[in-house]
Write an enzyme that holds these catalytic residues in place. Structure first.
Site, PDB file in Angstrom:
ATOM      1  N   GLN A  50       0.821  -1.214   0.000  1.00  0.00           N
ATOM      2  CA  GLN A  50       0.000   0.000   0.000  1.00  0.00           C
ATOM      3  C   GLN A  50       0.854   1.262   0.000  1.00  0.00           C
ATOM      4  O   GLN A  50       0.336   2.361  -0.149  1.00  0.00           O
ATOM      5  CB  GLN A  50      -0.943  -0.004   1.199  1.00  0.00           C
ATOM      6  CG  GLN A  50      -1.994  -1.103   1.116  1.00  0.00           C
ATOM      7  CD  GLN A  50      -2.883  -1.112   2.333  1.00  0.00           C
ATOM      8  OE1 GLN A  50      -2.540  -1.692   3.362  1.00  0.00           O
ATOM      9  NE2 GLN A  50      -4.019  -0.449   2.219  1.00  0.00           N
ATOM     10  N   CYS A 105     -10.646  -0.633   3.259  1.00  0.00           N
ATOM     11  CA  CYS A 105      -9.214  -0.655   2.955  1.00  0.00           C
ATOM     12  C   CYS A 105      -8.769   0.761   2.625  1.00  0.00           C
ATOM     13  O   CYS A 105      -9.467   1.473   1.891  1.00  0.00           O
ATOM     14  CB  CYS A 105      -8.957  -1.585   1.771  1.00  0.00           C
ATOM     15  SG  CYS A 105      -7.225  -1.708   1.286  1.00  0.00           S
ATOM     16  N   HIS A 147      -6.654  -9.827   6.542  1.00  0.00           N
ATOM     17  CA  HIS A 147      -6.820  -8.759   5.549  1.00  0.00           C
ATOM     18  C   HIS A 147      -5.458  -8.235   5.086  1.00  0.00           C
ATOM     19  O   HIS A 147      -5.205  -8.119   3.881  1.00  0.00           O
ATOM     20  CB  HIS A 147      -7.649  -7.623   6.177  1.00  0.00           C
ATOM     21  CG  HIS A 147      -7.838  -6.439   5.279  1.00  0.00           C
ATOM     22  ND1 HIS A 147      -9.051  -6.122   4.716  1.00  0.00           N
ATOM     23  CD2 HIS A 147      -6.966  -5.490   4.850  1.00  0.00           C
ATOM     24  CE1 HIS A 147      -8.919  -5.031   3.974  1.00  0.00           C
ATOM     25  NE2 HIS A 147      -7.663  -4.621   4.047  1.00  0.00           N
TER      26      HIS A 147
END
Length: 197
Positions: A50, A105, A147
């Site tokens: 990310q 998210c 996750h």
């Protein structure tokens, strides 16, 4: 330092990540920045992809859940002291009943959907001091780890949705990948998918 979070549509979010060694450059600084970035965006977990890095590292701090209004105050209160760094993690076992929980998210802003995941997991990992750990976790802790762990394999929570649910959020996903739908925190869009606005 607060870093830009990579948005949906960037190919790095779909890559399988590589393990790192304890000689990985500036790892302590990276971990510090990951926590700072996550807190600034009001997240409870953040994986290296990310931030545009295809490495097997993620951070978790579930204390934000402990402050939320929930029916099961006791269960959520235990989340207030769960802060971890996971380096080269390996989920050994996932088991138990599947249960639904609304997930979101930081790379996919403004979309939250129910996802079914098993209640328990057993995981091995290294912390920021390169000490090896083995833990069995349950409930929300296990879910947050699953996750973030998925990110290391290029998997996103939206991949668990039914084709109908996926179709319903497709317009929002397109807006995210084109840079039209933007969250309040610092972000970065893929050069390949970003449309100038």
């Amino acid at each position: 330092m607060i870093l830009p979070i990579t948005m949906y549509g960037d190919p790095v979010l779909r890559r399988k990540c590589k393990e790192i060694k304890d000689s990985y450059p500036n790892l302590k600084t990276l971990i510090y920045n990951m926590f700072e970035t996550m807190y600034q965006a009001d997240g409870v977990g953040l994986a290296a992809p990310q931030l545009g890095l295809s490495i097997r590292v993620f951070v978790v701090d579930t204390s934000a859940f402990a402050d939320e209004e929930n029916d099961d105050k006791e269960a959520f209160q235990e989340l207030s002291d769960f802060k971890r760094v996971f380096i080269n993690p390996k989920i050994v076992k996932i088991y138990g009943e599947f249960w639904k929980f609304k997930e979101g998210c930081l790379s996919i802003p403004e979309i939250r959907e129910n996802v079914d995941r098993p209640e328990y997991l057993h995981i091995e990992y290294y912390d920021e001091h390169w000490k090896k750990h083995e833990e069995s976790l349950k409930g929300v802790r296990a879910r947050v780890i699953q996750h973030e762990y998925d990110h290391l394999y290029g998997k996103l929570f939206i991949d668990y949705l039914s084709p109908l649910k996926r179709q319903l959020i497709n317009k929002k996903l397109k807006k995210i990948s084109e840079g039209i739908l933007r969250p309040s925190y610092k972000v970065e869009f893929s050069k390949k998918t970003h449309k100038k606005i």
